[in-house]
Design an enzyme around this catalytic site. Structure first.
Site, PDB file in Angstrom:
ATOM      1  N   ARG A   3      66.190   9.314  42.914  1.00 15.37           N
ATOM      2  CA  ARG A   3      65.425   9.270  41.666  1.00 15.37           C
ATOM      3  C   ARG A   3      65.202   7.824  41.225  1.00 15.37           C
ATOM      4  O   ARG A   3      64.180   7.527  40.604  1.00 15.37           O
ATOM      5  CB  ARG A   3      66.154  10.058  40.580  1.00 15.37           C
ATOM      6  CG  ARG A   3      65.955  11.554  40.731  1.00 15.37           C
ATOM      7  CD  ARG A   3      66.669  12.303  39.653  1.00 15.37           C
ATOM      8  NE  ARG A   3      66.160  13.663  39.530  1.00 15.37           N
ATOM      9  CZ  ARG A   3      66.622  14.552  38.672  1.00 15.37           C
ATOM     10  NH1 ARG A   3      67.602  14.240  37.851  1.00 15.37           N
ATOM     11  NH2 ARG A   3      66.099  15.754  38.614  1.00 15.37           N
ATOM     12  N   LYS A  11      69.768  32.746  43.107  1.00 11.30           N
ATOM     13  CA  LYS A  11      69.489  33.868  42.208  1.00 11.30           C
ATOM     14  C   LYS A  11      68.017  34.214  42.063  1.00 11.30           C
ATOM     15  O   LYS A  11      67.174  33.337  41.921  1.00 11.30           O
ATOM     16  CB  LYS A  11      70.024  33.539  40.807  1.00 11.30           C
ATOM     17  CG  LYS A  11      71.528  33.522  40.734  1.00 11.30           C
ATOM     18  CD  LYS A  11      71.987  33.707  39.309  1.00 11.30           C
ATOM     19  CE  LYS A  11      72.504  32.425  38.747  1.00 11.30           C
ATOM     20  NZ  LYS A  11      72.439  32.234  37.363  1.00 11.30           N
ATOM     21  N   GLY A  63      66.239  21.009  43.259  1.00  6.94           N
ATOM     22  CA  GLY A  63      67.224  19.957  43.534  1.00  6.94           C
ATOM     23  C   GLY A  63      67.971  20.183  44.833  1.00  6.94           C
ATOM     24  O   GLY A  63      68.111  19.258  45.651  1.00  6.94           O
ATOM     25  N   GLY A  96      64.600  21.741  37.625  1.00 10.23           N
ATOM     26  CA  GLY A  96      64.067  22.646  36.599  1.00 10.23           C
ATOM     27  C   GLY A  96      62.604  22.374  36.297  1.00 10.23           C
ATOM     28  O   GLY A  96      61.817  23.305  36.084  1.00 10.23           O
TER      29      GLY A  96
HETATM   30  P1  ADP Z   1      67.215  24.723  44.201  1.00  4.75           P
HETATM   31  O1  ADP Z   1      68.198  23.780  43.513  1.00  4.75           O
HETATM   32  O2  ADP Z   1      66.558  24.086  45.376  1.00  4.75           O
HETATM   33  O3  ADP Z   1      66.261  25.343  43.231  1.00  4.75           O
HETATM   34  P2  ADP Z   1      69.047  26.916  44.027  1.00  4.75           P
HETATM   35  O4  ADP Z   1      69.898  26.170  43.055  1.00  4.75           O
HETATM   36  O5  ADP Z   1      68.307  28.100  43.557  1.00  4.75           O
HETATM   37  O6  ADP Z   1      68.075  25.929  44.811  1.00  4.75           O
HETATM   38  O7  ADP Z   1      69.954  27.491  45.198  1.00  4.75           O
HETATM   39  C1  ADP Z   1      70.805  26.673  45.954  1.00  4.75           C
HETATM   40  C2  ADP Z   1      72.120  27.356  46.155  1.00  4.75           C
HETATM   41  O8  ADP Z   1      71.956  28.644  46.736  1.00  4.75           O
HETATM   42  C3  ADP Z   1      72.994  26.571  47.102  1.00  4.75           C
HETATM   43  O9  ADP Z   1      74.149  26.144  46.425  1.00  4.75           O
HETATM   44  C4  ADP Z   1      73.339  27.576  48.194  1.00  4.75           C
HETATM   45  O10 ADP Z   1      74.679  27.495  48.640  1.00  4.75           O
HETATM   46  C5  ADP Z   1      73.085  28.895  47.515  1.00  4.75           C
HETATM   47  N1  ADP Z   1      72.837  29.971  48.486  1.00  4.75           N
HETATM   48  C6  ADP Z   1      71.860  30.066  49.414  1.00  4.75           C
HETATM   49  N2  ADP Z   1      72.015  31.162  50.171  1.00  4.75           N
HETATM   50  C7  ADP Z   1      73.105  31.796  49.717  1.00  4.75           C
HETATM   51  C8  ADP Z   1      73.779  32.994  50.084  1.00  4.75           C
HETATM   52  N3  ADP Z   1      73.338  33.755  51.092  1.00  4.75           N
HETATM   53  N4  ADP Z   1      74.884  33.349  49.374  1.00  4.75           N
HETATM   54  C9  ADP Z   1      75.325  32.579  48.362  1.00  4.75           C
HETATM   55  N5  ADP Z   1      74.741  31.439  47.959  1.00  4.75           N
HETATM   56  C10 ADP Z   1      73.638  31.053  48.641  1.00  4.75           C
HETATM   57  C1  3PG Z   2      67.518  17.447  36.020  1.00  2.33           C
HETATM   58  O1  3PG Z   2      68.420  16.901  36.672  1.00  2.33           O
HETATM   59  O2  3PG Z   2      67.024  18.551  36.336  1.00  2.33           O
HETATM   60  C2  3PG Z   2      66.925  16.682  34.872  1.00  2.33           C
HETATM   61  O3  3PG Z   2      67.417  15.379  34.811  1.00  2.33           O
HETATM   62  C3  3PG Z   2      67.108  17.414  33.569  1.00  2.33           C
HETATM   63  O4  3PG Z   2      68.461  17.525  33.248  1.00  2.33           O
HETATM   64  P1  3PG Z   2      68.932  18.663  32.239  1.00  2.33           P
HETATM   65  O5  3PG Z   2      68.807  19.969  32.978  1.00  2.33           O
HETATM   66  O6  3PG Z   2      70.356  18.323  31.872  1.00  2.33           O
HETATM   67  O7  3PG Z   2      68.005  18.625  31.039  1.00  2.33           O
HETATM   68 MG    MG Z   3      69.952  24.171  42.369  1.00  2.00          MG
END
Ligand code: ADP
Ligand code: 3PG
Ligand code: MG
Length: 394
Positions: free
Chosen positions: A36, A198, A351, A374
């Site tokens: 970033r 999720k 992320g 987000g």
């Molecule tokens: P992003 O940050 O790219 O939007 P998410 O936060 O939605 O992605 O999802 C990432 C998480 O999903 C990771 O921590 C990963 O370990 C988890 N994940 C992926 N597949 C599975 C699974 N089959 N069971 C449990 N967790 C999973």
């Molecule tokens: C992020 O890491 O997604 C941004 O910096 C926003 O952070 P926040 O979800 O704590 O508002």
């Molecule tokens: Mg994530």
């Protein structure tokens, strides 16, 4: 069209730039991922080249309105200074007379300062007008380059624009360009790859994309809610019971839109989530006592084949628990396939998905990796981001 940094004469001006330096730190407070910070360099360097003084502001973490020393931005200042190969002043706060005094030291030798964590003040997240006005006093022109925070209507993102001329930095512009092209005029076939933990996190995005994409590939834990909704056994895999009806209605809606939803046909399964646990490939159903942690080999083949002809791809959400090397193969094979596509626009949002692609060393093979978690999700949900809406029109 929103104004951009190019629309202002910056010479001799104090340019107040909102960046997103919400970066991960290790226990010794070193920045462990500086993407970033790197992503903000074009805007900072441009402002400096135009003869401006650069005053940066950001949040880090969620200190809940009070100073927390482990959430100081000084590690980011140090890293920025190394990347710019220039001195950067770390201010003691983000508003007030002491900050004005510190900023008065900006001169021909040192032209860059970073204000202290905005969220040390509760007024930031409340979008408090008096606080926004105080922030605005630190600059003559306001530039938003914090795409990752632009879904937050906070004082440094929204309120501040009421008091200064405002525009987008190069990073914000680039994010809008790539995410926007994918959403508005994608070259077809347009394939969305969804995964992660999720369904509930991604549901808004699925609903918005359903009218735009040709195919969805769904992996990660998200897939299990969809599989269960179709009556397929998923063992003890992670799923959301209260989203089964929603999954059914999405599958129905997809049919109406003639959008293909392609779900995993096999999985890597284990009896407990442990990198060294015994695993096997199984599918489409999963036996009792086993849970899915990655897409299986047949699914990798199915997904990568589907991607062969894609001209636009959006990927949000890893295919498995990629943090554990034993369960990263599905995400790796998808990354590799995207890196090999010719003439396709490949956009990575989220992320964890970005971390995954960067970790595989294939980041430079993608058209665009969003710096927003987000924020990119809300953008793909079709929402107007407050940070973009607040900027001046051309
Ligand atoms: P992003 O940050 O790219 O939007 P998410 O936060 O939605 O992605 O999802 C990432 C998480 O999903 C990771 O921590 C990963 O370990 C988890 N994940 C992926 N597949 C599975 C699974 N089959 N069971 C449990 N967790 C999973
Ligand atoms: C992020 O890491 O997604 C941004 O910096 C926003 O952070 P926040 O979800 O704590 O508002
Ligand atoms: Mg994530």
């Amino acid at each position: 069209m929103k104004k951009t940094i190019r629309d202002f004469d910056l010479k001799g001006k104090r340019v107040l730039i909102r960046v997103d330096f919400n970066v991960p730190l290790d226990k010794n407070l070193n920045v462990t991922d500086d993407n970033r910070i790197r992503a903000s360099l074009p805007t900072i360097e441009y402002a400096l080249s135009q003869g401006a003084k650069v005053i940066l502001m950001s949040h880090l973490g969620r200190p809940e309105g009070k100073p927390v020393s482990s959430m100081s931005l000084s590690p980011a200042t140090k890293r920025l200074s190394e990347l710019l190969k220039k001195e950067v002043i770390q201010c003691s706060d983000c508003v007030g007379s002491r900050v004005s005094e510190e900023l008065s030291h900006l001169n021909g030798v040192c032209q860059v300062a970073l204000l202290e964590n905005l969220r040390f003040h509760a007024a930031e997240e409340k979008n408090d007008a008096a606080f926004a006005k105080e922030l605005a006093q630190n600059g003559d022109i306001y530039i938003n380059d914090a795409f990752g925070s632009s879904h937050r209507a906070h004082a440094s993102i929204d309120g501040v624009t009421k008091y200064l001329p405002s525009g987008a930095g190069f990073l914000l512009e680039k994010e809008i360009q790539y995410l926007g092209v994918a959403m508005e005029k994608p070259k077809k076939p347009f394939v969305a790859i969804l995964g992660g933990s999720k369904v509930s996190d991604k549901i808004g995005m699925v609903e918005n994309l359903i009218a735009k994409v040709d195919k969805f590939l769904i992996g990660g834990a998200m897939a299990y809610t969809f599989l269960k909704a179709q009556g397929i056994e998923i063992g003890s895999s992670k799923y959301e019971k209260d989203k089964l009806d929603l999954a059914k209605s999405i599958l129905e809606k997809a049919k109406q839109h003639k959008v293909e939803i392609i779900l995993p046909v096999d999985h890597i399964v284990v009896q407990k989530v442990d990198e060294n646990a015994a695993s096997k490939a199984e599918g489409p159903g999963i036996s009792a006592g086993w849970l899915g942690v990655d897409i299986g080999p047949k699914t990798i083949e199915l997904f990568t084949k589907t991607l062969d002809s894609a001209k636009t791809v959006i990927w949000n959400g890893p295919m498995g628990i990629f943090e554990m090397q034993s369960f990263a193969k599905g995400s790796y094979e998808v990354t590799k396939k995207l890196s090999q596509l010719k003439d396709a626009t490949t956009v990575i949002g989220g992320g964890d998905t970005a971390a995954c692609v960067i970790g595989f060393g294939l980041a430079d093979k993608m058209t665009h990796i969003s710096t927003g978690g987000g924020a990119s999700l809300e953008y793909l949900e079709g929402k107007v981001l407050p940070g973009i809406a607040a900027l001046q029109d051309k």
